[in-house]
Design a protein around this motif. Structure first.
Motif, short mmCIF file in Angstrom:
data_model
loop_
_atom_site.label_atom_id
_atom_site.label_comp_id
_atom_site.label_asym_id
_atom_site.label_seq_id
_atom_site.Cartn_x
_atom_site.Cartn_y
_atom_site.Cartn_z
N LEU A 128 0.91 -1.16 -0.15
CA LEU A 128 0.02 -0.08 -0.06
C LEU A 128 0.97 1.18 0.09
O LEU A 128 1.99 1.40 0.65
N ARG A 152 -0.18 6.54 3.51
CA ARG A 152 -0.97 7.89 3.74
C ARG A 152 -0.80 8.81 4.94
O ARG A 152 -0.34 8.35 5.93
N ASN A 174 -2.40 -0.90 10.51
CA ASN A 174 -3.44 -0.13 9.60
C ASN A 174 -3.70 -1.28 8.72
O ASN A 174 -3.04 -1.62 7.86
N PRO A 175 -4.93 -2.03 9.26
CA PRO A 175 -5.10 -3.13 8.40
C PRO A 175 -6.14 -3.02 7.14
O PRO A 175 -6.49 -1.70 6.93
N TYR A 185 -9.58 -2.19 5.36
CA TYR A 185 -10.54 -1.93 6.29
C TYR A 185 -11.83 -1.29 5.20
O TYR A 185 -12.95 -0.92 5.63
N ILE A 186 -11.62 -1.68 3.88
CA ILE A 186 -12.64 -1.05 2.95
C ILE A 186 -13.84 -2.44 2.75
O ILE A 186 -13.19 -3.53 2.59
N LEU A 188 -8.68 2.52 -6.31
CA LEU A 188 -7.40 1.97 -5.90
C LEU A 188 -7.08 0.78 -6.29
O LEU A 188 -6.22 0.11 -5.71
N ALA A 238 -4.46 -5.54 0.79
CA ALA A 238 -4.29 -4.55 1.84
C ALA A 238 -5.12 -3.39 2.06
O ALA A 238 -5.24 -2.73 3.00
N LEU A 239 -6.13 -3.70 1.19
CA LEU A 239 -7.28 -2.63 1.25
C LEU A 239 -8.36 -3.05 1.82
O LEU A 239 -9.35 -2.51 2.50
N GLU A 271 -5.84 1.52 12.70
CA GLU A 271 -6.64 2.58 11.79
C GLU A 271 -7.81 2.04 11.29
O GLU A 271 -7.90 0.63 11.16
N1 GLN Z 1 -6.89 4.80 3.65
C1 GLN Z 1 -7.02 4.22 2.41
C2 GLN Z 1 -8.01 4.54 1.49
O1 GLN Z 1 -9.39 4.56 1.89
C3 GLN Z 1 -7.17 2.57 2.79
C4 GLN Z 1 -6.08 2.04 3.61
C5 GLN Z 1 -6.32 0.72 4.32
O2 GLN Z 1 -7.17 0.03 3.56
N2 GLN Z 1 -5.73 0.36 5.16
O3 GLN Z 1 -7.63 5.12 0.53
#
Ligand code: GLN
Length: 302
Positions: free
Chosen positions: A90, A93, A185-186, A188-189, A199, A206-207, A237
């Motif tokens: 990733l 950010r 920061n796992p 999380y979407i 993305l 990773a997303l 996160e």
């Molecule tokens: N913050 C990122 C995004 O939404 C995702 C990062 C994550 O999944 N850890 O673009």
């Protein structure tokens, strides 16, 4: 051949699909010329060579087709570090710097804590904490061997020597260990979130995590008490709209001092809490009150 100023102006017009066309153009031209942005402003009349122009045009075309700038230049700034990134990781950010700030508030400046960063990716969090807290020892894990190789390279490039890298998913590489602080920061979407389309160049693993994006966060909250001492902390996160759900999960598992921090854009972004002692269900850090203060009972990482 165009001058620096002309090349940037033309690229800016090609990159209208980006939120930051001027910045993208400047970063790509810096990469081609091996100069910084101040140099571009100082030498707007300098003409590009044919090779420079061709390389720049190719990068601009790939950026216009959606490839992130960091993958085109191969690096990205995070905290005080310059990190190499590849499509195996990733792209760090700025939101994640909120997690680093919170971790540094918890870790006293001269502490020699043991800390775990799970799913480290490029190593951003582990290396930022490692640099700021040189007496701490950090274990950074990732299920992706390719990502871990990038993280290891970043430790070398940034001369951070107190981070150890281990391959494996979540708590698997921490078997039998407790760490004062666990951070992650796992992904999380939510798996059908339309935001994922934008993305598509970054690793899906990773997303995205399950139908509501919380699959890995649930696993981390449930598992961390087995790897924390009684006063240890877990910081995670999460998505801008997941703060309430993550606090609820932490509270349900008996974590104490559950709270959330906002990122630079004002969104709830990092939640955390202190290890549950003994929950109603009879589990927590695996300590009874009598032994919970016995620091010698922790197994430190080797
Ligand atoms: N913050 C990122 C995004 O939404 C995702 C990062 C994550 O999944 N850890 O673009």
């Amino acid at each position: 051949m165009p001058t620096v100023a002309e090349a940037l102006a033309a690229a800016q017009l090609t990159l209208t699909g980006s939120d930051t066309p001027r910045l993208d153009a400047e970063l790509l031209l810096c990469h081609v010329l091996d100069k910084n942005r101040a140099w571009l402003r100082t030498w707007p009349e300098r003409a590009l060579t044919a090779d420079e122009q061709a390389t720049f045009a190719e990068l601009v075309a790939r950026r216009a087709a959606g490839t992130p700038v960091a993958y085109l230049t191969g690096h990205c700034g995070f905290w005080s570090l310059e990190l190499r990134v590849t499509p195996a990781t990733l792209i760090p950010r700025p939101d994640t710097e909120t997690l680093v700030e919170w971790a540094l508030e918890l870790i006293p400046a001269d502490a020699a804590w043991s800390i775990a960063d799970l799913g480290t990716g490029s190593g951003a969090i582990a290396l930022a904490i490692g640099r700021e807290r040189p007496r701490c020892r950090i274990v950074a894990t990732d299920a992706s061997a390719d990502a871990l190789a990038v993280a290891q390279e970043n430790a070398t490039l940034n001369q951070v020597n107190n981070v150890a890298f281990r391959h494996g998913a979540w708590f698997t590489p921490l078997a039998g260990e407790r760490h004062h602080l666990i951070v992650s920061n796992p992904p999380y979407i939510a798996e059908h979130d339309p935001h994922l389309a934008g993305l598509r160049h970054e690793p899906r693993s990773a997303l995205s995590a399950g139908p509501d994006g919380l699959d890995d966060i649930r696993l981390l909250i449930a598992g961390a008490p087995h790897h924390l001492p009684p006063d240890g902390w877990l910081l995670l996160e999460h998505g801008w709209d997941q703060g309430a759900a993550v606090r609820e999960l932490l509270q349900r598992h008996g974590y104490r001092q559950v709270q959330t921090r906002r990122d630079g854009a004002g969104h709830e972004r990092i939640s955390g809490g202190q290890c549950p002692l003994i929950t109603a269900a009879g589990h927590g850090c695996g300590y009874t009150w009598a032994t919970s203060r016995d620091a010698a009972g922790w197994k430190q990482p080797g």
